[in-house]
Scaffold this motif. Structure first.
Motif, PDB file in Angstrom:
ATOM      1  N   UNK A  27     -20.977 -12.599 -23.967  1.00 14.33           N
ATOM      2  CA  UNK A  27     -21.619 -12.765 -25.388  1.00 14.33           C
ATOM      3  C   UNK A  27     -20.313 -13.390 -26.186  1.00 14.33           C
ATOM      4  N   UNK A  28     -21.039 -13.693 -27.420  1.00 14.17           N
ATOM      5  CA  UNK A  28     -20.161 -14.623 -28.433  1.00 14.17           C
ATOM      6  C   UNK A  28     -19.462 -15.641 -27.930  1.00 14.17           C
ATOM      7  N   UNK A  29     -20.037 -16.446 -27.303  1.00 19.18           N
ATOM      8  CA  UNK A  29     -19.341 -17.641 -26.945  1.00 19.18           C
ATOM      9  C   UNK A  29     -19.474 -18.639 -28.012  1.00 19.18           C
ATOM     10  N   UNK A  30     -18.156 -18.782 -28.451  1.00 20.87           N
ATOM     11  CA  UNK A  30     -17.972 -19.511 -29.846  1.00 20.87           C
ATOM     12  C   UNK A  30     -17.441 -20.696 -29.814  1.00 20.87           C
ATOM     13  N   UNK A  31     -18.395 -21.923 -30.204  1.00 18.23           N
ATOM     14  CA  UNK A  31     -18.220 -23.215 -29.772  1.00 18.23           C
ATOM     15  C   UNK A  31     -16.980 -23.807 -30.952  1.00 18.23           C
ATOM     16  N   UNK A  32     -16.504 -23.059 -32.095  1.00 16.34           N
ATOM     17  CA  UNK A  32     -15.810 -23.347 -33.211  1.00 16.34           C
ATOM     18  C   UNK A  32     -14.391 -22.740 -32.687  1.00 16.34           C
ATOM     19  N   UNK A  33     -14.403 -21.521 -32.502  1.00 19.92           N
ATOM     20  CA  UNK A  33     -13.163 -20.731 -32.387  1.00 19.92           C
ATOM     21  C   UNK A  33     -12.668 -20.668 -30.822  1.00 19.92           C
ATOM     22  N   UNK A  34     -13.580 -21.412 -30.057  1.00 23.12           N
ATOM     23  CA  UNK A  34     -12.939 -21.425 -28.469  1.00 23.12           C
ATOM     24  C   UNK A  34     -12.697 -20.084 -27.792  1.00 23.12           C
ATOM     25  N   UNK A  35     -13.813 -19.298 -27.869  1.00 22.10           N
ATOM     26  CA  UNK A  35     -13.382 -17.914 -27.512  1.00 22.10           C
ATOM     27  C   UNK A  35     -15.094 -17.349 -27.114  1.00 22.10           C
ATOM     28  N   UNK A  36     -14.840 -16.406 -26.295  1.00 23.57           N
ATOM     29  CA  UNK A  36     -16.034 -15.628 -25.781  1.00 23.57           C
ATOM     30  C   UNK A  36     -15.641 -14.368 -25.389  1.00 23.57           C
ATOM     31  N   UNK A  37     -16.536 -13.255 -25.299  1.00 23.02           N
ATOM     32  CA  UNK A  37     -16.421 -12.035 -24.812  1.00 23.02           C
ATOM     33  C   UNK A  37     -17.031 -11.673 -23.475  1.00 23.02           C
ATOM     34  N   UNK A  38     -16.497 -10.590 -22.908  1.00 20.23           N
ATOM     35  CA  UNK A  38     -17.047 -10.138 -21.588  1.00 20.23           C
ATOM     36  C   UNK A  38     -16.725  -8.815 -21.382  1.00 20.23           C
ATOM     37  N   UNK A  39     -17.782  -8.129 -20.696  1.00 21.01           N
ATOM     38  CA  UNK A  39     -17.692  -6.938 -20.337  1.00 21.01           C
ATOM     39  C   UNK A  39     -17.788  -6.617 -18.665  1.00 21.01           C
ATOM     40  N   UNK A  40     -17.150  -5.979 -17.973  1.00 19.71           N
ATOM     41  CA  UNK A  40     -16.781  -6.434 -16.654  1.00 19.71           C
ATOM     42  C   UNK A  40     -16.256  -5.162 -15.876  1.00 19.71           C
ATOM     43  N   UNK A  41     -16.833  -4.919 -14.672  1.00 22.28           N
ATOM     44  CA  UNK A  41     -16.112  -3.792 -13.705  1.00 22.28           C
ATOM     45  C   UNK A  41     -15.213  -4.589 -12.690  1.00 22.28           C
ATOM     46  N   UNK A  42     -14.288  -4.251 -12.391  1.00 19.70           N
ATOM     47  CA  UNK A  42     -13.376  -4.802 -11.341  1.00 19.70           C
ATOM     48  C   UNK A  42     -12.807  -3.784 -10.281  1.00 19.70           C
ATOM     49  N   UNK A  43     -13.057  -3.838  -9.101  1.00 16.69           N
ATOM     50  CA  UNK A  43     -12.661  -2.952  -8.107  1.00 16.69           C
ATOM     51  C   UNK A  43     -11.605  -3.304  -7.358  1.00 16.69           C
ATOM     52  N   UNK A  44     -10.612  -2.781  -7.236  1.00 16.60           N
ATOM     53  CA  UNK A  44      -9.082  -3.047  -6.461  1.00 16.60           C
ATOM     54  C   UNK A  44      -9.280  -1.960  -5.178  1.00 16.60           C
ATOM     55  N   UNK A  45      -9.126  -2.524  -4.041  1.00 13.31           N
ATOM     56  CA  UNK A  45      -9.341  -1.552  -2.831  1.00 13.31           C
ATOM     57  C   UNK A  45      -8.158  -1.851  -1.904  1.00 13.31           C
ATOM     58  N   UNK A  46      -7.221  -1.050  -1.382  1.00 10.19           N
ATOM     59  CA  UNK A  46      -6.180  -0.883  -0.721  1.00 10.19           C
ATOM     60  C   UNK A  46      -5.937   0.292   0.227  1.00 10.19           C
TER      61      UNK A  46
END
Length: 359
Positions: free
Chosen positions: A49-68
């Protein structure tokens, strides 16, 4: 039963001191040499969301899985583990995070296997310099860089092939079309400490939906240019009527430009869309100049001059649209070429890293 049988045979201690089994130091193999822990990484992007052309920023909501895998936890239950005391990758964001928060963090332990999965959900805002020369036909790669507090000697990120990575299928964006994301596994060197750290770069690729700008802005200015040619049908000696048409359209175009200015990126260089708008103003201006110049021509030849100039302007307008279409097509091909090149580079870098080299 298998665990009980092994305990009875003396292969596994009957009682386990949980804390004594943990070791926060770098992992070592059976020879006592420092070994690199391999961590498989997978991700799912919930929203962008909020991909801003003027301020060069964006927002993201994500899940990351780390397995070892951790042999010291093989015969333990996840509820008995103090996760603050065990080895873990300590993932962090690198380079471009402006504000990123961990919404939740959860450990899963597969008993009998020693397989540990760390599940973390991140929500944050990231800096990304957007390249807008091809606006509104542009493609962008939104980068999220995930590293670790541990060095590349202790830890190596690889792709988790057992999980599906990508963007949530139900997620859609009104202004952007979501393309297939790419992941690059490499290493990065710290400028301050000169240490090498593992790095996972997620490239979230998006393509702008240009229909809004074409239908609501380009078509409007196109019709203004066409309407300015109506002045050719007014007699040459009626300069006031001719200029009334042209100047009215110029003022309308200027007012329209102020209205749509908030919808356009505020940057210091010209985009494809800026070139089109400027060309439209140029053609309206040329029409106005012709309206004045034709009054200096003999009345008997004024109609002929209007005809030839009008046909010439109309032809140039059509040729310009043909050239502009080629420009847009080239921009799309260039963006596709960069995308394919990035994918190839990603695969090459990934193979180098899997072989133990530095990306």
């Amino acid at each position: 039963k298998m665990k009980a049988a092994e305990e009875a045979a003396g292969l596994v201690p009957h009682t386990v001191n949980v804390r004594s089994s943990f070791d926060r130091r770098p992992s070592k193999d059976i020879t006592g040499l420092l070994s690199t822990k391999v961590v498989s990484v997978a991700y799912q992007v919930l929203s962008i969301s909020d991909i801003d052309d003027n301020q060069n920023r964006f927002s993201v909501d994500m899940i990351v899985y780390y397995t070892w895998y951790d042999e010291t936890l093989r015969w333990l239950n996840g509820t008995d583990v103090d996760w603050e005391e065990v080895w873990q990758p300590h993932p962090i964001f690198f380079d471009n995070d402006l504000e990123a928060n961990t919404i939740f963090s959860h450990f899963n332990l597969s008993e009998g296997l020693g397989r540990v999965t760390l599940i973390e959900r991140y929500r944050g805002t990231f800096y990304q310099r957007l390249h807008l020369a091809d606006f509104p036909f542009d493609r962008q790669t939104l980068t999220v860089s995930i590293g670790s507090k541990r060095s590349a000697v202790e830890l190596r990120y690889v792709e988790d092939e057992s999980r599906r990575c990508g963007i949530k299928e139900e997620f859609r964006m009104a202004e952007w079309h979501l393309l297939e994301p790419q992941s690059t596994f490499k290493t990065t060197r710290s400028v301050s400490s000169n240490n090498v750290y593992p790095l996972l770069k997620l490239g979230l690729r998006v393509r702008r939906r240009s229909g809004y700008y074409v239908y609501n802005t380009a078509v409007t200015i196109f019709m203004m240019v066409i309407m300015s040619w109506s002045s050719f049908f007014v007699r040459a000696e009626e300069l006031g009527d001719r200029m009334a048409i042209t100047l009215t359209l110029v003022l309308t175009a200027v007012a329209w430009k102020y209205v749509v200015a908030d919808k356009l990126p505020k940057i210091s260089y010209l985009t494809l869309f800026d070139w089109y708008i400027m060309s439209a103003f140029l053609f309206i201006t040329v029409t106005g100049i012709e309206n004045v110049v034709v009054t200096l021509v003999d009345r008997d030849h004024a109609g002929t001059v209007d005809l030839y100039v009008g046909v010439t302007i109309c032809g140039l307008w059509l040729v310009w649209h043909f050239l502009f279409g080629l420009w847009v097509w080239r921009a799309r091909v260039r963006a596709q070429g960069v995308y394919s090149k990035d994918i190839a580079l990603s695969e090459e870098t990934k193979m180098v890293c899997l072989d133990g080299g530095e990306g």
